[in-house]
Design an enzyme around this catalytic site. Structure first.
Site, PDB file in Angstrom:
ATOM      1  N   ARG A   1      37.479  28.393  39.030  1.00 27.15           N
ATOM      2  CA  ARG A   1      37.550  28.898  40.416  1.00 27.15           C
ATOM      3  C   ARG A   1      36.352  29.813  40.620  1.00 27.15           C
ATOM      4  NH1 ARG A   1      42.522  31.359  43.754  1.00 27.15           N
ATOM      5  NH2 ARG A   1      42.943  29.118  43.784  1.00 27.15           N
TER       6      ARG A   1
ATOM      7  N   HIS B   1      39.839  22.448  47.462  1.00 30.65           N
ATOM      8  CA  HIS B   1      40.813  22.869  46.442  1.00 30.65           C
ATOM      9  C   HIS B   1      41.629  21.613  46.095  1.00 30.65           C
ATOM     10  CE1 HIS B   1      43.450  25.232  44.091  1.00 30.65           C
ATOM     11  NE2 HIS B   1      43.726  26.217  44.926  1.00 30.65           N
TER      12      HIS B   1
HETATM   13  N1   CP Z   1      47.305  28.309  46.391  1.00 32.50           N
HETATM   14  C1   CP Z   1      46.476  29.018  45.608  1.00 32.50           C
HETATM   15  O1   CP Z   1      45.347  28.603  45.329  1.00 32.50           O
HETATM   16  O2   CP Z   1      46.998  30.203  45.197  1.00 32.50           O
HETATM   17  P1   CP Z   1      46.247  31.222  44.225  1.00 32.50           P
HETATM   18  O3   CP Z   1      45.063  31.766  44.982  1.00 32.50           O
HETATM   19  O4   CP Z   1      47.277  32.286  43.904  1.00 32.50           O
HETATM   20  O5   CP Z   1      45.804  30.456  43.011  1.00 32.50           O
END
Ligand code: CP
Length: 315
Positions: A104, A141
């Protein structure tokens, strides 16, 4: 297409057949339990340059549940990124330690760049280390979309031809970008609800037009809630705004409460990638149509299935 060593950087790289394979393996895990030795001897690296609860913890849970070890950092603090190390050098280094990397990163395109780096390593004789995006900036994502589609399949019995209303930060929201691309394969009808300054980007509506997908733009939730099979709420993301004054103009603009759900179908499911701030009021949590916490739970079987596939443990 074969999944082994495949990078997961854009949902557009996956066909319906690919996604059905992920859902089928995830469904098998959910129904029959996990093979706890499936990834025995493998190690997954979780490199999170941005905050995360669900993506990091569900990937970590998924990997360990099917037998892999995990190593990770959560935020660049405490790493050599603080000394100026580049993404390239961090990926080059960590690729020596692990069999797959979950990344990420705040920059659009960072996952694609990381995938190129681990592909170039193979020319030096190193094994390919697949990169799985856990979200790159405001771009995409893809694994969130896999669990979102799986959640639709579980709750609606199909993904095909659903009416999906996407609400909130559609400009900077990487979850809605990937989800819109994916739903274009399933003949969805998409309603985008956002203030003008946060509407869905034109490159996505152009893509939907090329795919022949019906879509419309709205400013009021009330205009779309009655017909929706899925209401996909999102947070207005303060951290993505270049100017806080612009954020202040739109924060708190959309809010779904239990009373608003009276206009929705009994079969509608209210989803949200989470985290939520105030865009779904707490009184909606106990409505049978509220599905966001189960949706987050679906991240474990989906991410376990994906890890098993890209690490060559499932066909
Ligand atoms: N939905 C999602 O990506 O949540 P986080 O940012 O907590 O990983």
């Amino acid at each position: 297409m074969n999944f082994t060593n495949r990078d997961v950087v854009s949902i557009k790289d996956f066909s319906k057949q690919d996604l059905e394979k992920v859902f089928s393996i995830a469904g098998g895990f959910a129904k029959n339990g996990y093979d706890r030795k499936l990834l025995k001897g493998k190690r997954v690296g979780l490199l999170f340059y941005e905050p995360s609860t669900r993506t990091r913890m569900s990937f970590d849970t998924a990997a360990q549940t099917i037998g892999a070890d995990t190593i990770w950092f959560a935020g660049p603090e405490g790493t050599s990124v603080m000394k100026g190390e580049t993404l390239k050098d961090t990926i080059e280094t960590v690729a020596n330690y692990v069999d797959a990397i979950i990344l990420r990163h705040p920059f659009d395109g960072s996952a694609r760049w990381a995938a190129e780096i681990t592909t170039r390593r193979t020319r030096r004789g190193a094994p390919k280390v697949p990169i799985i995006s856990g979200g790159d900036g405001k771009n995409e994502h893809p694994t969130q979309t896999m669990l979102d589609l799986y959640s639709m399949l579980i709750t609606q019995g199909r993904i095909e031809s659903l009416n999906v209303a996407l609400i909130g930060d559609l400009k900077y929201g990487r979850t809605v970008h990937s989800l819109s691309y994916a739903l274009s394969m399933y003949n969805a009808r998409l309603s985008f609800v956002a203030p003008d300054m946060l509407q869905i980007p034109s490159h996505i509506t152009s893509f939907l037009d090329r795919c022949g997908i019906k879509h419309s733009e709205h400013s009021r939730i009330e205009d779309v809630i009655a017909d929706a099979d899925i209401v996909y709420m999102t947070r207005i993301q303060k951290e993505r705004f270049p100017d806080e004054n612009e954020y202040n103009k739109v924060k708190g603009l959309y809010r779904i409460s239990k009373s608003m759900l009276s206009a929705a179908k009994p079969t509608m499911r209210l989803m949200h990638p989470l985290p939520r701030v105030d865009e779904i009021t707490l009184d909606a949590d106990d409505d049978p149509r509220a599905y966001y916490f189960q949706q987050a739970g679906n991240g474990v079987p989906i991410r376990a299935a994906l890890l098993a596939l890209v690490m060559g443990a499932c066909e």
